[in-house]
Design a protein around this motif. Structure first.
Motif, PDB file in Angstrom:
ATOM      1  N   ILE A   1       0.863  -1.189   0.000  1.00  0.00           N
ATOM      2  CA  ILE A   1       0.000   0.000   0.000  1.00  0.00           C
ATOM      3  C   ILE A   1       0.889   1.225   0.000  1.00  0.00           C
ATOM      4  O   ILE A   1       1.770   1.376   0.848  1.00  0.00           O
ATOM      5  CB  ILE A   1      -0.913   0.040   1.237  1.00  0.00           C
ATOM      6  N   ARG A   2       0.680   2.110  -0.982  1.00  0.00           N
ATOM      7  CA  ARG A   2       1.432   3.356  -1.054  1.00  0.00           C
ATOM      8  C   ARG A   2       0.451   4.517  -1.115  1.00  0.00           C
ATOM      9  O   ARG A   2      -0.640   4.400  -1.675  1.00  0.00           O
ATOM     10  CB  ARG A   2       2.338   3.395  -2.291  1.00  0.00           C
ATOM     11  N   VAL A   3       0.847   5.631  -0.517  1.00  0.00           N
ATOM     12  CA  VAL A   3       0.051   6.855  -0.619  1.00  0.00           C
ATOM     13  C   VAL A   3       0.904   7.911  -1.298  1.00  0.00           C
ATOM     14  O   VAL A   3       2.101   8.028  -1.045  1.00  0.00           O
ATOM     15  CB  VAL A   3      -0.436   7.338   0.764  1.00  0.00           C
ATOM     16  N   GLU A   4       0.293   8.659  -2.188  1.00  0.00           N
ATOM     17  CA  GLU A   4       1.019   9.660  -2.973  1.00  0.00           C
ATOM     18  C   GLU A   4       0.359  11.021  -2.800  1.00  0.00           C
ATOM     19  O   GLU A   4      -0.867  11.146  -2.897  1.00  0.00           O
ATOM     20  CB  GLU A   4       1.022   9.265  -4.449  1.00  0.00           C
ATOM     21  N   PHE A   5       1.178  12.043  -2.549  1.00  0.00           N
ATOM     22  CA  PHE A   5       0.690  13.400  -2.366  1.00  0.00           C
ATOM     23  C   PHE A   5       0.743  14.176  -3.681  1.00  0.00           C
ATOM     24  O   PHE A   5       1.346  13.737  -4.654  1.00  0.00           O
ATOM     25  CB  PHE A   5       1.509  14.119  -1.286  1.00  0.00           C
ATOM     26  N   ARG A   6       0.107  15.332  -3.679  1.00  0.00           N
ATOM     27  CA  ARG A   6       0.025  16.112  -4.915  1.00  0.00           C
ATOM     28  C   ARG A   6       1.397  16.522  -5.434  1.00  0.00           C
ATOM     29  O   ARG A   6       1.604  16.635  -6.649  1.00  0.00           O
ATOM     30  CB  ARG A   6      -0.841  17.360  -4.701  1.00  0.00           C
ATOM     31  N   ASP A   7       2.362  16.737  -4.515  1.00  0.00           N
ATOM     32  CA  ASP A   7       3.692  17.162  -4.971  1.00  0.00           C
ATOM     33  C   ASP A   7       4.512  15.999  -5.508  1.00  0.00           C
ATOM     34  O   ASP A   7       5.674  16.165  -5.872  1.00  0.00           O
ATOM     35  CB  ASP A   7       4.434  17.881  -3.845  1.00  0.00           C
ATOM     36  N   GLY A   8       3.921  14.780  -5.557  1.00  0.00           N
ATOM     37  CA  GLY A   8       4.614  13.628  -6.121  1.00  0.00           C
ATOM     38  C   GLY A   8       5.268  12.725  -5.101  1.00  0.00           C
ATOM     39  O   GLY A   8       5.678  11.609  -5.432  1.00  0.00           O
ATOM     40  N   ARG A   9       5.397  13.196  -3.882  1.00  0.00           N
ATOM     41  CA  ARG A   9       6.001  12.345  -2.859  1.00  0.00           C
ATOM     42  C   ARG A   9       5.112  11.128  -2.605  1.00  0.00           C
ATOM     43  O   ARG A   9       3.896  11.243  -2.551  1.00  0.00           O
ATOM     44  CB  ARG A   9       6.222  13.112  -1.556  1.00  0.00           C
ATOM     45  N   SER A  10       5.755   9.981  -2.429  1.00  0.00           N
ATOM     46  CA  SER A  10       5.027   8.728  -2.291  1.00  0.00           C
ATOM     47  C   SER A  10       5.633   7.917  -1.160  1.00  0.00           C
ATOM     48  O   SER A  10       6.853   7.835  -1.025  1.00  0.00           O
ATOM     49  CB  SER A  10       5.104   7.945  -3.606  1.00  0.00           C
ATOM     50  N   TYR A  11       4.777   7.330  -0.305  1.00  0.00           N
ATOM     51  CA  TYR A  11       5.259   6.592   0.851  1.00  0.00           C
ATOM     52  C   TYR A  11       4.531   5.264   0.973  1.00  0.00           C
ATOM     53  O   TYR A  11       3.319   5.174   0.737  1.00  0.00           O
ATOM     54  CB  TYR A  11       5.051   7.391   2.139  1.00  0.00           C
ATOM     55  N   GLU A  12       5.288   4.249   1.380  1.00  0.00           N
ATOM     56  CA  GLU A  12       4.684   2.947   1.633  1.00  0.00           C
ATOM     57  C   GLU A  12       4.060   2.953   3.031  1.00  0.00           C
ATOM     58  O   GLU A  12       4.668   3.444   3.993  1.00  0.00           O
ATOM     59  CB  GLU A  12       5.740   1.845   1.543  1.00  0.00           C
ATOM     60  N   ALA A  13       2.847   2.416   3.142  1.00  0.00           N
ATOM     61  CA  ALA A  13       2.192   2.315   4.446  1.00  0.00           C
ATOM     62  C   ALA A  13       3.004   1.390   5.348  1.00  0.00           C
ATOM     63  O   ALA A  13       3.412   0.295   4.945  1.00  0.00           O
ATOM     64  CB  ALA A  13       0.776   1.794   4.290  1.00  0.00           C
ATOM     65  N   GLN A  14       3.245   1.820   6.575  1.00  0.00           N
ATOM     66  CA  GLN A  14       4.043   1.050   7.516  1.00  0.00           C
ATOM     67  C   GLN A  14       3.205   0.058   8.317  1.00  0.00           C
ATOM     68  O   GLN A  14       3.747  -0.819   8.970  1.00  0.00           O
ATOM     69  CB  GLN A  14       4.770   2.002   8.465  1.00  0.00           C
ATOM     70  N   GLY A  15       1.903   0.222   8.254  1.00  0.00           N
ATOM     71  CA  GLY A  15       1.026  -0.682   8.979  1.00  0.00           C
ATOM     72  C   GLY A  15      -0.376  -0.111   9.080  1.00  0.00           C
ATOM     73  O   GLY A  15      -0.665   0.983   8.569  1.00  0.00           O
ATOM     74  N   VAL A  16      -1.247  -0.854   9.726  1.00  0.00           N
ATOM     75  CA  VAL A  16      -2.648  -0.457   9.887  1.00  0.00           C
ATOM     76  C   VAL A  16      -2.882  -0.108  11.352  1.00  0.00           C
ATOM     77  O   VAL A  16      -2.649  -0.932  12.249  1.00  0.00           O
ATOM     78  CB  VAL A  16      -3.594  -1.599   9.444  1.00  0.00           C
ATOM     79  N   VAL A  17      -3.333   1.121  11.587  1.00  0.00           N
ATOM     80  CA  VAL A  17      -3.588   1.600  12.943  1.00  0.00           C
ATOM     81  C   VAL A  17      -4.936   1.097  13.442  1.00  0.00           C
ATOM     82  O   VAL A  17      -5.070   0.651  14.581  1.00  0.00           O
ATOM     83  CB  VAL A  17      -3.538   3.144  12.987  1.00  0.00           C
ATOM     84  N   SER A  18      -5.940   1.163  12.601  1.00  0.00           N
ATOM     85  CA  SER A  18      -7.272   0.668  12.946  1.00  0.00           C
ATOM     86  C   SER A  18      -8.034   0.394  11.660  1.00  0.00           C
ATOM     87  O   SER A  18      -7.676   0.898  10.589  1.00  0.00           O
ATOM     88  CB  SER A  18      -8.038   1.667  13.821  1.00  0.00           C
ATOM     89  N   TYR A  19      -9.077  -0.395  11.781  1.00  0.00           N
ATOM     90  CA  TYR A  19      -9.885  -0.708  10.605  1.00  0.00           C
ATOM     91  C   TYR A  19     -11.250  -1.189  11.065  1.00  0.00           C
ATOM     92  O   TYR A  19     -11.428  -1.612  12.218  1.00  0.00           O
ATOM     93  CB  TYR A  19      -9.224  -1.797   9.750  1.00  0.00           C
ATOM     94  N   ASN A  20     -12.213  -1.122  10.168  1.00  0.00           N
ATOM     95  CA  ASN A  20     -13.533  -1.689  10.415  1.00  0.00           C
ATOM     96  C   ASN A  20     -14.097  -2.095   9.066  1.00  0.00           C
ATOM     97  O   ASN A  20     -14.482  -1.239   8.262  1.00  0.00           O
ATOM     98  CB  ASN A  20     -14.444  -0.678  11.111  1.00  0.00           C
ATOM     99  N   ALA A  21     -14.107  -3.397   8.803  1.00  0.00           N
ATOM    100  CA  ALA A  21     -14.567  -3.891   7.505  1.00  0.00           C
ATOM    101  C   ALA A  21     -16.041  -3.599   7.293  1.00  0.00           C
ATOM    102  O   ALA A  21     -16.474  -3.337   6.173  1.00  0.00           O
ATOM    103  CB  ALA A  21     -14.314  -5.398   7.399  1.00  0.00           C
ATOM    104  N   VAL A  22     -16.824  -3.634   8.367  1.00  0.00           N
ATOM    105  CA  VAL A  22     -18.255  -3.360   8.259  1.00  0.00           C
ATOM    106  C   VAL A  22     -18.492  -1.888   7.957  1.00  0.00           C
ATOM    107  O   VAL A  22     -19.247  -1.531   7.062  1.00  0.00           O
ATOM    108  CB  VAL A  22     -18.987  -3.755   9.559  1.00  0.00           C
TER     109      VAL A  22
END
Length: 487
Positions: A158-179
């Protein structure tokens, strides 16, 4: 109680298509992953690689080594969902605002909402075995990115990319709710000012709202519309709004004119206009802070897999294959014991299959895991009633009503349980509450009629029996015979 399989979140969402593509160069990451592409630029600080026309930057601390001219066969194939269409450049699309009607050039308030928040909005890229899928997200706290669960479910990277082009790999999941369909990711050092959290309970129908995201390749674009009101799907509350959205908007922020996030864009009804939905931000606020709960690998191997298995259970159920549905639902629960929606679905499947004993076990577990789950408490009591456990059933309905006093079916069922325990006065009192809450509730009138009969108030029994019949309730012939002398 008739079982009803709930629809998984995201079934109304557009499915992003992906096509195959071959690569020439390979970037091997420190995480151990190998990513194929075409290198656009390489310096001592970063490597920029072209993923089918999408430039993604890996910084030196993320890169173990680069193999130029490598064959694609030994590395991951990352595919852009827009690969088969001509791609506008970042410069051409980065400031596209408010399509389909647009914002007047002098509308400073809406323009300011975009400019103040676009740098904290991200493009989310989820790499799966069959390609890359794209959604949106936003920085809600330092190092915390909020998106939809369905955007990242099953992702190997999972990577997130900002408008200025910077891109980072997600280091982990803090919380989630599939429902509830949200996921909070942790990223590293790049921290623009987070988007301020609003109060979704204070939204007023007719209020203008703004969506920022990356739909259909229009990166970091926006649309405007109005908030239509709070609606309910699958027993879950959603914000309905008219701002246009498309595939790729999922996970992006829904903003009020103060520039505050009031929702997370989630889905739209296919084939309709103006029926777009977001998760109320108030349901997510308390889950944004905190440390990593699970790694991306664990998220893919267990949690995301559970989500997929429960989808398979639903598909089998609607195809009429109860055995396969139960098997998949059990596997989903085993993969992620915290996935309570799958556990609830398993209970409903057991009811559909008349496997009351197993349903009882599921409802009992659910009430322990989620004590405030009214549905689980009602279903537990119904299963207990079906097993002849009258006292336990009465206690269960009372517990459900303590959480939701106006629940008509629970009131009516409690009255039936009291009748089986020969507490007829309590049965009358409870059935009265049920029909007062809903005067057109036919089963309640019939059950009240039987309770009145058992307490010797025959005129009232006749009155409510007739009311039930007028409402379409199939009154048993033997009860009609018992009432004949009192007409």
């Amino acid at each position: 109680m008739m079982p009803e399989m709930k629809t998984a979140m995201g079934v109304f969402l557009f499915v992003l298509a992906a096509g195959a593509v071959s690569r020439a160069d390979t970037v091997i990451l420190t995480s151990g992953r190998s990513v194929n592409g075409v290198i656009l630029e390489k310096t001592s600080d970063f490597v920029k690689i072209d993923y089918q026309g999408v430039p993604v930057t890996f910084y030196s601390d993320e890169v173990k080594r680069v193999e130029e001219g490598a064959l694609a066969g030994n590395a991951e194939t990352i595919v852009s969902p827009e690969a088969q269409a001509p791609r506008p450049s970042l410069e051409e699309t980065a400031v596209v605002r408010f399509p389909e009607g647009g914002v007047p050039p002098d509308d400073s308030s809406l323009d300011r909402v975009y400019e103040d928040n676009v740098d904290a909005t991200v493009l989310v890229k989820a790499v799966r075995g069959n390609g890359q899928y794209v959604g949106s997200g936003f920085v809600a706290a330092p190092g915390r990115v909020v998106t939809n669960f369905h955007v990242v479910a099953g992702a190997e990277l999972i990577r997130v990319e900002f408008r200025d082009g910077r891109s980072y790999e997600a280091q982990g999941v803090v919380s989630y709710n599939a429902v509830r369909d949200y996921c909070v990711l942790k990223i590293s050092s790049y921290d623009p000012v987070p988007i301020a959290m609003g109060d979704s309970d204070r939204l007023t129908p007719g209020e203008e709202v703004v969506v920022i995201g990356s739909p259909e390749g229009l990166r970091f674009s926006s649309s405007r519309g109005i908030y239509s009101g709070l609606t309910e799907f699958c027993r879950l509350k959603h914000l309905q709004f008219t701002a246009p959205i498309s595939a790729g908007n999922s996970g992006g922020p829904l903003l009020n004119l103060k520039g505050e996030a009031v929702g997370i864009v989630t889905f739209k009804r296919i084939g309709t206009s103006g029926y777009n939905y977001a998760i109320p931000i108030n349901e997510v606020k308390g889950s944004i802070e905190g440390e990593v709960k699970v790694s991306v690998d664990d998220f893919r191997q267990t949690i995301s897999r559970a989500y997929e298995l429960f989808g398979e259970a639903q598909t089998a159920y609607f195809a009429g294959d109860l055995d396969s549905a139960i098997t998949s639902a059990k596997e989903a629960v085993a993969a992620d014991p915290e996935y309570l929606e799958a556990l609830y679905g398993l209970g409903e499947l057991y009811i559909a299959a008349n496997r009351t004993e197993e349903a009882l076990e599921v409802w009992a577990r659910l009430t322990q895991e989620d004590p405030n789950n009214v549905e689980a408490r009602v279903n537990l009591a119904v299963s207990q009633f079906q097993k002849g456990m009258w006292e336990a059933a009465a206690n269960g309905f009372e517990a459900a009503l303590a959480l939701d006093p106006g629940r008509v079916e629970a009131l009516d069922n409690l009255g039936v349980a009291y009748a089986r325990l020969k507490r007829y006065d309590k049965a009358v009192e409870t059935h009265q509450k049920a029909v007062e809450a809903n005067r057109d509730y036919a089963p309640g009138h019939y059950n009240l009629a039987t309770a009145y009969y058992n307490t010797g108030r025959y005129d009232l029994a006749v009155q409510h029996c007739d009311r039930a019949a007028r409402l379409g309730y199939p009154v048993p012939g033997e009860f009609l015979e018992l009432l004949k002398p009192y007409r």
